[in-house]
Design an enzyme around this catalytic site. Structure first.
Site, PDB file in Angstrom:
ATOM      1  CB  THR A  23      -1.056   0.109   1.264  1.00 42.73           C
ATOM      2  OG1 THR A  23      -0.214  -0.161   2.220  1.00 42.73           O
ATOM      3  CG2 THR A  23      -1.959  -1.369   1.140  1.00 42.73           C
ATOM      4  CG  HIS A  73       4.085   1.126   9.094  1.00 43.30           C
ATOM      5  ND1 HIS A  73       3.677   0.347  10.098  1.00 43.30           N
ATOM      6  CD2 HIS A  73       3.032   1.309   8.080  1.00 43.30           C
ATOM      7  CE1 HIS A  73       2.157  -0.048   9.774  1.00 43.30           C
ATOM      8  NE2 HIS A  73       2.163   0.510   8.658  1.00 43.30           N
ATOM      9  CG  HIS A 119       3.764  -3.509   7.692  1.00 39.45           C
ATOM     10  ND1 HIS A 119       4.062  -2.392   7.358  1.00 39.45           N
ATOM     11  CD2 HIS A 119       2.668  -3.945   7.020  1.00 39.45           C
ATOM     12  CE1 HIS A 119       3.003  -1.916   6.606  1.00 39.45           C
ATOM     13  NE2 HIS A 119       2.057  -2.765   6.429  1.00 39.45           N
ATOM     14  CE  LYS A 127      -7.048   0.930   6.043  1.00 40.55           C
ATOM     15  NZ  LYS A 127      -6.224   2.294   6.729  1.00 40.55           N
ATOM     16  NE  ARG A 158      -7.070  -1.340   2.471  1.00 42.29           N
ATOM     17  CZ  ARG A 158      -6.018  -1.166   3.341  1.00 42.29           C
ATOM     18  NH1 ARG A 158      -5.291  -0.048   3.367  1.00 42.29           N
ATOM     19  NH2 ARG A 158      -5.971  -1.738   4.278  1.00 42.29           N
ATOM     20  CD  GLN A 216      -4.922 -12.882   3.376  1.00 42.82           C
ATOM     21  OE1 GLN A 216      -4.930 -13.391   4.403  1.00 42.82           O
ATOM     22  NE2 GLN A 216      -4.977 -11.489   3.231  1.00 42.82           N
ATOM     23  CG  ASP A 269      -5.688  -7.079  10.641  1.00 44.84           C
ATOM     24  OD1 ASP A 269      -4.861  -7.835  10.753  1.00 44.84           O
ATOM     25  OD2 ASP A 269      -5.449  -5.983  10.193  1.00 44.84           O
ATOM     26  CE  LYS A 325      -2.482   2.648  14.298  1.00 38.30           C
ATOM     27  NZ  LYS A 325      -3.512   3.199  13.076  1.00 38.30           N
ATOM     28  CE  LYS A 329      -0.097   6.009  12.455  1.00 41.52           C
ATOM     29  NZ  LYS A 329      -0.027   6.504  11.037  1.00 41.52           N
ATOM     30  CB  THR A 330       6.719   9.655  16.095  1.00 50.04           C
ATOM     31  OG1 THR A 330       6.715   9.969  14.682  1.00 50.04           O
ATOM     32  CG2 THR A 330       7.421   8.489  16.437  1.00 50.04           C
TER      33      THR A 330
END
Length: 419
Positions: free
Chosen positions: A40, A45, A48, A82, A86, A172, A193, A230, A233-234
């Site tokens: 995607t 990141h 993953h 989601k 998307r 999948q 998920d 979360k 994340k920064t």
């Protein structure tokens, strides 16, 4: 420690389709197993990482990992997690992302030896399938009621889901069946998920493969932070594996700033340190938290794994220089990393700037009067060295590799001058 026991101790196992059967097959033989990622973006990141690092734990025990990049599924979009559709990516964008992600995965896995990892792209088998074949040979085996019962789809019924994303779980499932048939792949690993997608794959294998075919699924828990914010994340966004998006120094800093409440869990999840080593670090958190040994170990292990030893040493050097204020020995490349987000000002290379004028032009001091006061009071440093002469003019020696001057005002406020 036996593999599944180790995964349980680390808190990595969330769900298993058949715990006893998985334990039995792992004790009896070396298997092939897989985990996938959809391209995607042009980088993964740290969100993953956990499923892939879990896959690597299996490889360390002699099993063969199959690493899948979803060139086909990336064109469709996974509805998991989601609340809305998307935006579809172009084939060219997906192909570019696939090539970038492959390079990152090649750093995580060993592709040599008897159980060397296999890297696959599901576009190779799904991309050429025509719609009639898909509907007749695959879609016929998965009931609509079965799909509607999946949380990933049921959660979208109120807000709406397109037929495109509705069919994602079947695509999948095809991956699992294809890898089972062609690589004897018996286990799929994914985030929590992905449970619905994994079990759809098992359903397809049960219906389309020879009688007695057995495959399994295992999911990993969602990584959370103790304070409820979360993970991964920064303030500046996601923590990427691509060093152009998140520098090795920033990557190192993310891990070293882990809270005491989270650090032991992350050591278990993400590092390959032994139980004894982690328990020793846990004791250090409890008895000498100020030394931050656990955070340092976590940051070193993760930076070395993703960016290599050289980048790790560079990140440590930058961190120590910023902590001590002794920045004059940093290279231009290290300054570019460590001062990526500090305020900066660009001057022409030929300009020999009077320091007072530069402080005002770069908005480091609000006025010439204040600039002179800051200098004479010893509040201004050039490349870590205090300057107290208000008539000082910058020299060539003040420009690190002819590119940068680092000005510090006060104890913590850094500014980067670029030439």
């Amino acid at each position: 420690m036996e593999l599944l026991q180790d995964l349980q101790w680390r808190g990595i196992i969330y769900q298993q389709t058949d715990e006893e059967a998985i334990k039995e097959v792992l004790n009896k033989e070396k298997i092939s197993l897989y985990c996938g990622v959809d391209p995607t973006a042009d980088s993964m990141h740290i969100g993953h990482l956990l499923p892939f690092l879990t896959l690597r734990r299996f490889q360390a025990q002699g099993h063969r990992p199959i690493v899948l990049v979803g060139g086909a599924t990336g064109l469709i979009g996974d509805p998991s997690g989601k609340s809305e559709e998307r935006n579809l990516q172009t084939l060219e964008a997906v192909e570019h992302n696939v090539s970038c992600i492959k390079k990152q995965l090649e750093k995580i896995f060993n592709f040599e030896g008897d159980n060397g990892a296999i890297l696959v792209n599901n576009y190779d088998w799904a991309g050429s399938m025509d719609i009639v074949t898909f509907l007749r040979d695959i879609g016929k085996h998965i009931g609509v009621n079965y799909m509607l019962a999946k949380d990933t789809i049921a959660n979208r019924l109120e807000t709406g889901i397109s037929f495109t994303e509705f069919t994602y779980t079947i695509l999948q499932a095809m991956d699992f069946m294809h890898l089972y048939e062609h690589h004897n792949c018996k286990l799929q690993i994914g985030g929590s998920d992905q449970w619905g997608n994994i079990t759809t794959g098992l359903e397809l294998i049960r219906k389309m493969m020879p009688e007695g075919s057995k495959a399994f699924g295992l999911t990993i828990p969602l990584v959370t932070k103790a304070d409820g914010t979360k993970f991964g994340k920064t303030e500046s966004g996601a923590v990427w594996l691509d060093p152009e998006k998140t520098t090795p120094y920033e990557f190192y800093q993310f891990w070293i700033n882990t809270a005491d409440a989270d650090v032991v869990k992350y050591l278990k999840f993400f590092t390959f340190l032994s139980q004894e080593e982690i328990e020793s670090l846990e004791k250090s958190v409890q008895e000498e938290a100020h030394l931050r040994k656990a955070q340092k170990a976590l940051a070193e292990e993760m930076t070395r794994l993703i960016h290599g030893e050289e980048s790790l040493q560079q990140a440590i050097k930058i961190s120590e220089a910023l902590f001590s204020g002794d920045v004059k020995n940093l290279s231009a490349a290290e300054i570019q990393q460590g001062f990526k987000d500090v305020p900066s000002y660009e001057v022409k290379e030929e300009t020999e700037a009077n320091l007072v004028d530069l402080l005002v032009a770069a908005k480091i001091s609000p006025s010439k009067r204040q600039a002179r006061e800051d200098i004479t009071n010893g509040a201004v440093s050039l490349n870590g060295e205090k300057v107290t002469d208000s008539s000082y003019t910058l020299q060539a020696a003040d420009k690190i590799e002819g590119k940068y001057t680092i000005i510090r005002r006060g104890k913590k406020k850094y500014y980067l001058i670029k030439y």
